[in-house]
Design an enzyme around this catalytic site. Sequence first.
Site, PDB file in Angstrom:
ATOM      1  N   GLU A 127       6.248  -1.461 -16.886  1.00 29.44           N
ATOM      2  CA  GLU A 127       6.711  -0.387 -16.002  1.00 29.44           C
ATOM      3  C   GLU A 127       7.545  -0.918 -14.840  1.00 29.44           C
ATOM      4  O   GLU A 127       7.715  -0.232 -13.830  1.00 29.44           O
ATOM      5  CB  GLU A 127       5.511   0.426 -15.461  1.00 29.44           C
ATOM      6  CG  GLU A 127       4.579   0.994 -16.509  1.00 29.44           C
ATOM      7  CD  GLU A 127       5.202   2.074 -17.409  1.00 29.44           C
ATOM      8  OE1 GLU A 127       6.400   2.374 -17.248  1.00 29.44           O
ATOM      9  OE2 GLU A 127       4.485   2.575 -18.287  1.00 29.44           O
ATOM     10  N   HIS A 150       0.237   2.196 -10.042  1.00 26.88           N
ATOM     11  CA  HIS A 150       0.085   3.071 -11.213  1.00 26.88           C
ATOM     12  C   HIS A 150      -1.277   2.837 -11.841  1.00 26.88           C
ATOM     13  O   HIS A 150      -1.674   1.685 -12.046  1.00 26.88           O
ATOM     14  CB  HIS A 150       1.188   2.761 -12.238  1.00 26.88           C
ATOM     15  CG  HIS A 150       0.953   3.382 -13.580  1.00 26.88           C
ATOM     16  ND1 HIS A 150       0.812   4.746 -13.766  1.00 26.88           N
ATOM     17  CD2 HIS A 150       0.825   2.837 -14.818  1.00 26.88           C
ATOM     18  CE1 HIS A 150       0.610   4.997 -15.050  1.00 26.88           C
ATOM     19  NE2 HIS A 150       0.604   3.859 -15.718  1.00 26.88           N
ATOM     20  N   HIS A 152      -4.697   4.986 -14.377  1.00 23.12           N
ATOM     21  CA  HIS A 152      -5.038   6.010 -15.365  1.00 23.12           C
ATOM     22  C   HIS A 152      -6.343   6.711 -14.949  1.00 23.12           C
ATOM     23  O   HIS A 152      -7.386   6.500 -15.577  1.00 23.12           O
ATOM     24  CB  HIS A 152      -5.210   5.368 -16.745  1.00 23.12           C
ATOM     25  CG  HIS A 152      -3.986   4.707 -17.292  1.00 23.12           C
ATOM     26  ND1 HIS A 152      -3.998   3.919 -18.439  1.00 23.12           N
ATOM     27  CD2 HIS A 152      -2.692   4.730 -16.874  1.00 23.12           C
ATOM     28  CE1 HIS A 152      -2.767   3.475 -18.691  1.00 23.12           C
ATOM     29  NE2 HIS A 152      -1.960   3.944 -17.749  1.00 23.12           N
ATOM     30  N   GLU A 180      -8.882  17.591   3.364  1.00 27.36           N
ATOM     31  CA  GLU A 180      -8.150  16.387   3.768  1.00 27.36           C
ATOM     32  C   GLU A 180      -6.829  16.223   2.988  1.00 27.36           C
ATOM     33  O   GLU A 180      -5.938  15.527   3.447  1.00 27.36           O
ATOM     34  CB  GLU A 180      -9.016  15.136   3.598  1.00 27.36           C
ATOM     35  CG  GLU A 180      -9.232  14.731   2.159  1.00 27.36           C
ATOM     36  CD  GLU A 180      -9.976  13.403   2.010  1.00 27.36           C
ATOM     37  OE1 GLU A 180     -10.858  13.353   1.152  1.00 27.36           O
ATOM     38  OE2 GLU A 180      -9.667  12.438   2.714  1.00 27.36           O
ATOM     39  N   HIS A 221      -1.032  10.853 -19.078  1.00 32.27           N
ATOM     40  CA  HIS A 221      -0.935   9.389 -18.981  1.00 32.27           C
ATOM     41  C   HIS A 221      -1.624   8.856 -17.716  1.00 32.27           C
ATOM     42  O   HIS A 221      -2.546   8.038 -17.822  1.00 32.27           O
ATOM     43  CB  HIS A 221       0.546   8.981 -19.007  1.00 32.27           C
ATOM     44  CG  HIS A 221       0.775   7.502 -18.932  1.00 32.27           C
ATOM     45  ND1 HIS A 221       1.771   6.854 -19.597  1.00 32.27           N
ATOM     46  CD2 HIS A 221       0.118   6.522 -18.247  1.00 32.27           C
ATOM     47  CE1 HIS A 221       1.723   5.554 -19.362  1.00 32.27           C
ATOM     48  NE2 HIS A 221       0.727   5.333 -18.536  1.00 32.27           N
TER      49      HIS A 221
HETATM   50  P1  13P Z   1       1.546  -2.995 -18.634  1.00 29.03           P
HETATM   51  O1  13P Z   1       0.362  -3.745 -19.184  1.00 29.03           O
HETATM   52  O2  13P Z   1       2.845  -3.411 -19.295  1.00 29.03           O
HETATM   53  O3  13P Z   1       1.607  -3.049 -17.134  1.00 29.03           O
HETATM   54  O4  13P Z   1       1.367  -1.462 -19.051  1.00 29.03           O
HETATM   55  C1  13P Z   1       0.216  -0.750 -18.693  1.00 29.03           C
HETATM   56  C2  13P Z   1       0.485   0.697 -18.479  1.00 29.03           C
HETATM   57  O5  13P Z   1      -0.303   1.373 -17.867  1.00 29.03           O
HETATM   58  C3  13P Z   1       1.728   1.295 -19.020  1.00 29.03           C
HETATM   59  O6  13P Z   1       1.966   2.555 -18.495  1.00 29.03           O
HETATM   60 ZN    ZN Z   2       0.110   3.534 -17.739  1.00 31.43          ZN
END
Ligand code: 13P
Ligand code: ZN
Length: 293
Positions: A127, A150, A152, A180, A221
């Site tokens: 990313e 980033h 999940h 908040e 995602h």
């Molecule tokens: P990477 O391991 O390449 O950082 O990818 C993980 C991910 O969350 C892709 O969206």
């Molecule tokens: Zn991801």
Amino acid sequence: MKVLDAEFVKGFVRLCSDGFAQGWHERNGGNLSYRIKEDEIESVREELIGEDAPAPDGCQDYGVWKEIGTQVPFLAGEYFLVTGSGKYFRNVELDTAANVCIIKVDETGEKYKILWGLNKGGRPTSELPSHLMNLEVCKKRNPEIRVVYHCHPANIIALTYVLPLDGEVFTREIFEMATECPVVFPQGIGVVPWMVPGGRDIAVATSKIMAAQDFAVWAHHGAFACGTDFDITFGLMHTVEKAAEVLVKVRSMTDRKRQTIQPDEFRALNEPFGIHVDERFLYEKKSDIIGER
Ligand code: 13P
Ligand code: ZN
């Protein structure tokens, strides 16, 4: 100074461990980047390969310019600490030098090279285009913003199956789940529809949101947050995910609310908290069904 002794590296590592502890980083899920300050990079220059130190064995990619896959001219010549592709957040604290790297962006803003880290091989996160394009638009609106994160988180992802993929509706529903929220991110959050991860297109879509907002949801995602330091960035992710968890609980009990925070009550936060909750999110609802305007 050694890279591993630098405070910015310690903050980066701590965020990785904290994110893993939250359950936001299954396997290699998620990635983190930090735009390094000038004095910080000077403090560790003795360890930067191709600048002042030789490459370790088996790391022939060190110091070789590689395509980023997009253009970030406003970041030309800058240095970044980023997680490696396929590396597990769980392992960043255990073996930092094998799981993260310091890269430099070239003078055209189209290439990068590795100067430290990934000492057992590897490349920066897939990313990287999203991280660098986000860091670029963030730097333009506030040069103090240095962190892009980033992950999940399950509740935010769950909501992308039941709420409309509309930033205004998403923001309003999240705002109603915790007082908040509008105080922490009065400019709201944006939503990127499902797209192929890891490329320029999703990076462009995300950076359009990050040009004005600190948070972008990736439908089905995960999510991206930015901030001026690791605490603020992690805290933003934590705040949104907590509100999303409350909404998942409420939505699991009912499809409509008996009572909630009203638009004028959000407006009443502006003065005491010195914020301006964007009026886009304060529309009068015609329905009490969660997710309807
Ligand atoms: P990477 O391991 O390449 O950082 O990818 C993980 C991910 O969350 C892709 O969206
Ligand atoms: Zn991801």
